[in-house]
Write a protein that holds these residues in place. Structure first.
Motif, mmCIF file in Angstrom:
data_model
loop_
_atom_site.group_PDB
_atom_site.id
_atom_site.type_symbol
_atom_site.label_atom_id
_atom_site.label_comp_id
_atom_site.label_asym_id
_atom_site.label_seq_id
_atom_site.Cartn_x
_atom_site.Cartn_y
_atom_site.Cartn_z
ATOM 1 N N UNK A 1 0.815 -1.189 0.000
ATOM 2 C CA UNK A 1 0.000 0.000 0.000
ATOM 3 C C UNK A 1 0.866 1.263 0.000
ATOM 4 N N UNK A 2 2.059 1.161 0.555
ATOM 5 C CA UNK A 2 2.949 2.329 0.573
ATOM 6 C C UNK A 2 3.301 2.762 -0.844
ATOM 7 N N UNK A 3 3.286 1.827 -1.769
ATOM 8 C CA UNK A 3 3.626 2.166 -3.154
ATOM 9 C C UNK A 3 2.574 3.064 -3.793
ATOM 10 N N UNK A 4 1.365 3.076 -3.250
ATOM 11 C CA UNK A 4 0.307 3.931 -3.784
ATOM 12 C C UNK A 4 0.177 5.242 -3.023
ATOM 13 N N UNK A 5 0.950 5.405 -1.974
ATOM 14 C CA UNK A 5 0.871 6.601 -1.139
ATOM 15 C C UNK A 5 1.429 7.820 -1.869
ATOM 16 N N UNK A 6 0.737 8.955 -1.756
ATOM 17 C CA UNK A 6 1.217 10.171 -2.423
ATOM 18 C C UNK A 6 2.306 10.898 -1.646
ATOM 19 N N UNK A 7 2.715 10.368 -0.500
ATOM 20 C CA UNK A 7 3.723 11.029 0.333
ATOM 21 C C UNK A 7 5.006 11.275 -0.461
ATOM 22 N N UNK A 8 5.549 12.462 -0.286
ATOM 23 C CA UNK A 8 6.794 12.870 -0.958
ATOM 24 C C UNK A 8 6.724 12.666 -2.470
ATOM 25 N N UNK A 9 5.603 13.088 -3.043
ATOM 26 C CA UNK A 9 5.392 12.984 -4.500
ATOM 27 C C UNK A 9 5.610 11.563 -5.002
ATOM 28 N N UNK A 10 5.002 10.621 -4.312
ATOM 29 C CA UNK A 10 5.050 9.202 -4.697
ATOM 30 C C UNK A 10 6.476 8.662 -4.701
ATOM 31 N N UNK A 11 7.238 8.992 -3.671
ATOM 32 C CA UNK A 11 8.623 8.533 -3.580
ATOM 33 C C UNK A 11 8.707 7.006 -3.521
ATOM 34 N N UNK A 12 7.716 6.341 -2.927
ATOM 35 C CA UNK A 12 7.734 4.878 -2.810
ATOM 36 C C UNK A 12 7.028 4.174 -3.967
ATOM 37 N N UNK A 13 6.560 4.933 -4.938
ATOM 38 C CA UNK A 13 5.834 4.334 -6.058
ATOM 39 C C UNK A 13 6.774 3.474 -6.886
#
Length: 95
Positions: A1-13
């Protein structure tokens, strides 16, 4: 789910990791669906970066379904726990 998080402009995407998840659901994701998912994940990131309110709108659409599913689970557990409680003491259930 972290990969879909918008935190830090999708840093974990990481689209490749998300696509690997589809391998766990072979009946739901055939070859055509995997190609579409690849394309849709790219659109998701691009659209979410372009419109910060998009994530709020998506949450508003998903939340009622997710809430109803959780409520059904708790309702079923209430029936099971009540049935077990009649036969088993509270000490066993608390353990």
């Amino acid at each position: 789910m972290a990969a879909l998080s918008p935190r830090d402009s999708f840093a974990n995407f990481d689209k490749s990791k998300l696509l690997q998840l589809s391998e766990f659901y072979p009946h739901d994701f055939g070859d055509g669906e995997k190609i579409m998912l690849d394309h849709q994940l790219g659109l998701y990131r691009h659209s979410a970066l372009k419109d910060p309110n998009l994530l709020t709108k998506m949450l508003a659409l998903v939340l009622p379904v997710a809430t109803a599913t959780v409520e059904r689970c708790f309702s079923a557990m209430k029936r099971v726990k009540s049935s077990l409680r009649n036969r088993i003491g509270d000490d066993f259930l608390n353990a």
